[in-house]
Design a protein around this motif. Sequence first.
Motif, PDB file in Angstrom:
ATOM      1  N   ARG A 140       0.837  -1.195   0.000  1.00 43.13           N
ATOM      2  CA  ARG A 140       0.000   0.000   0.000  1.00 43.13           C
ATOM      3  C   ARG A 140       0.869   1.241   0.000  1.00 43.13           C
ATOM      4  O   ARG A 140       1.861   1.312   0.723  1.00 43.13           O
ATOM      5  CB  ARG A 140      -0.888   0.020   1.251  1.00 43.13           C
ATOM      6  N   ILE A 141       0.526   2.185  -0.846  1.00 40.50           N
ATOM      7  CA  ILE A 141       1.220   3.470  -0.832  1.00 40.50           C
ATOM      8  C   ILE A 141       0.180   4.564  -0.678  1.00 40.50           C
ATOM      9  O   ILE A 141      -0.901   4.512  -1.281  1.00 40.50           O
ATOM     10  CB  ILE A 141       2.077   3.705  -2.092  1.00 40.50           C
ATOM     11  N   LEU A 311      13.345   6.751   6.591  1.00 48.43           N
ATOM     12  CA  LEU A 311      12.730   8.034   6.925  1.00 48.43           C
ATOM     13  C   LEU A 311      11.328   8.099   6.341  1.00 48.43           C
ATOM     14  O   LEU A 311      11.136   7.886   5.135  1.00 48.43           O
ATOM     15  CB  LEU A 311      13.568   9.196   6.401  1.00 48.43           C
ATOM     16  N   SER A 312      10.373   8.388   7.192  1.00 45.79           N
ATOM     17  CA  SER A 312       8.984   8.545   6.771  1.00 45.79           C
ATOM     18  C   SER A 312       8.722  10.018   6.487  1.00 45.79           C
ATOM     19  O   SER A 312       8.745  10.843   7.397  1.00 45.79           O
ATOM     20  CB  SER A 312       8.042   8.031   7.862  1.00 45.79           C
ATOM     21  N   VAL A 313       8.512  10.333   5.217  1.00 50.25           N
ATOM     22  CA  VAL A 313       8.271  11.710   4.795  1.00 50.25           C
ATOM     23  C   VAL A 313       6.753  11.919   4.742  1.00 50.25           C
ATOM     24  O   VAL A 313       6.066  11.347   3.900  1.00 50.25           O
ATOM     25  CB  VAL A 313       8.903  11.987   3.419  1.00 50.25           C
ATOM     26  N   GLU A 314       6.247  12.717   5.669  1.00 50.55           N
ATOM     27  CA  GLU A 314       4.810  12.963   5.723  1.00 50.55           C
ATOM     28  C   GLU A 314       4.389  13.948   4.627  1.00 50.55           C
ATOM     29  O   GLU A 314       5.115  14.890   4.307  1.00 50.55           O
ATOM     30  CB  GLU A 314       4.423  13.523   7.094  1.00 50.55           C
ATOM     31  N   HIS A 315       3.199  13.699   4.063  1.00 48.96           N
ATOM     32  CA  HIS A 315       2.658  14.566   3.021  1.00 48.96           C
ATOM     33  C   HIS A 315       1.150  14.682   3.204  1.00 48.96           C
ATOM     34  O   HIS A 315       0.585  14.056   4.117  1.00 48.96           O
ATOM     35  CB  HIS A 315       3.046  14.043   1.628  1.00 48.96           C
ATOM     36  N   THR A 317      -1.527  13.398   2.049  1.00 49.53           N
ATOM     37  CA  THR A 317      -2.397  12.227   2.041  1.00 49.53           C
ATOM     38  C   THR A 317      -1.756  11.014   2.717  1.00 49.53           C
ATOM     39  O   THR A 317      -2.207   9.887   2.522  1.00 49.53           O
ATOM     40  CB  THR A 317      -2.804  11.857   0.598  1.00 49.53           C
ATOM     41  N   GLY A 318      -0.712  11.235   3.524  1.00 55.13           N
ATOM     42  CA  GLY A 318      -0.107  10.107   4.236  1.00 55.13           C
ATOM     43  C   GLY A 318       1.382  10.279   4.422  1.00 55.13           C
ATOM     44  O   GLY A 318       1.860  11.319   4.860  1.00 55.13           O
TER      45      GLY A 318
END
Length: 360
Positions: A140-141, A311-315, A317-318
């Motif tokens: 899932r993306i 690294l989780s790059v927040e944007h 829609t998620g």
Amino acid sequence: MRGGTSRGPFFLASDLPQDPLARDQVLLAVMGSPDRRQIDGLGGAHPLTSKVGIVSRSSTAGVDLDFLFAQLQPNSDKVDITPNCGNMLAAVLPFALERGLLAIQDGVTSARILTLNTGMQCDVTVVTPQGRLQYGGDARIDGVPGTAAPVKINFLETAGSVCSAMLPTGNVLDQISFPLAAGGSMQVGATLIDNGMPMVLIKASDFSISGTESVVELNANLTLRAKLEALRLVAGERMGLGDVAAKNYPKMCLIAAPKAGGAIATRCFIPHVCHEAIGVLAAVTVATACVLPGSIADGLAHCEAGLQKTLSVEHPTGEFSVELELDGDDKTKIARAALLRTARPIMRGEVLIPADVWRD
């Protein structure tokens, strides 16, 4: 094909005119540009759905496929083949296997792909059980509904994809003054960086916003958009890109402290409207800035220790997770960047264009 959070028609290079000018006229007709609705073509009236992929077998040693990415705009008659697109890249191998350019392996199929736009190479792997392409799966993306089979991308070299270097000014942080429409000027700190995508990273707080606003709210903020464009024009010159008024890069990215447990919060402009998510190579570039001491993200980003980081790059829609491996000898260099996307074919067939666009 849908590739990641982008979409567009894919062609065999042999099916298009070999002359670049004639090819571009065909692509404009295919997409229905210039027209903001792209009513006379396949375009989706948005930059993310105004993209084209062109694929062929590669003649470069050690490379399986050549990929030329073309970015079109609804309102423009320009076809830009300067930048990369990591989302459309995710659809290259599935397309090539669908068209018989490569043999499908049992289990997984991998290929080395050369993006002709910038010379970037990457290794892409797709799931092919019993020698058949599989599009359904559990990957899932954010930005795409549902789940699908994973497309794994391992970038071999991304630094300085369009610019002369990853940090084209030689600085990890620059102070940039730019004119304001109402008169006078404004100065902000910015990291000018290209690790796959030329980008200007600035703090949202410097523009009196939180960096967590909705896409609709940011697109409606005409004062903000005017400031970002004025800054982009100055930054483009600093990055050695010349006059970028008619170019799709550098992208602008407002950053803030993460709000959902990630590494950084982002609101990216591509370059004139706010992205519903974040581009693949934009995410790689932002993640890179997060690990550079002294960058605009220093003090905002939450990064784990060690040479290998996710690294989780927040944007809006998620989030987008990027794997980075730092060089053991020089921790300001990125040895490897990897990520996961999904892709699938949406239709196959013929697209009709006016007869006078391409005459044999």
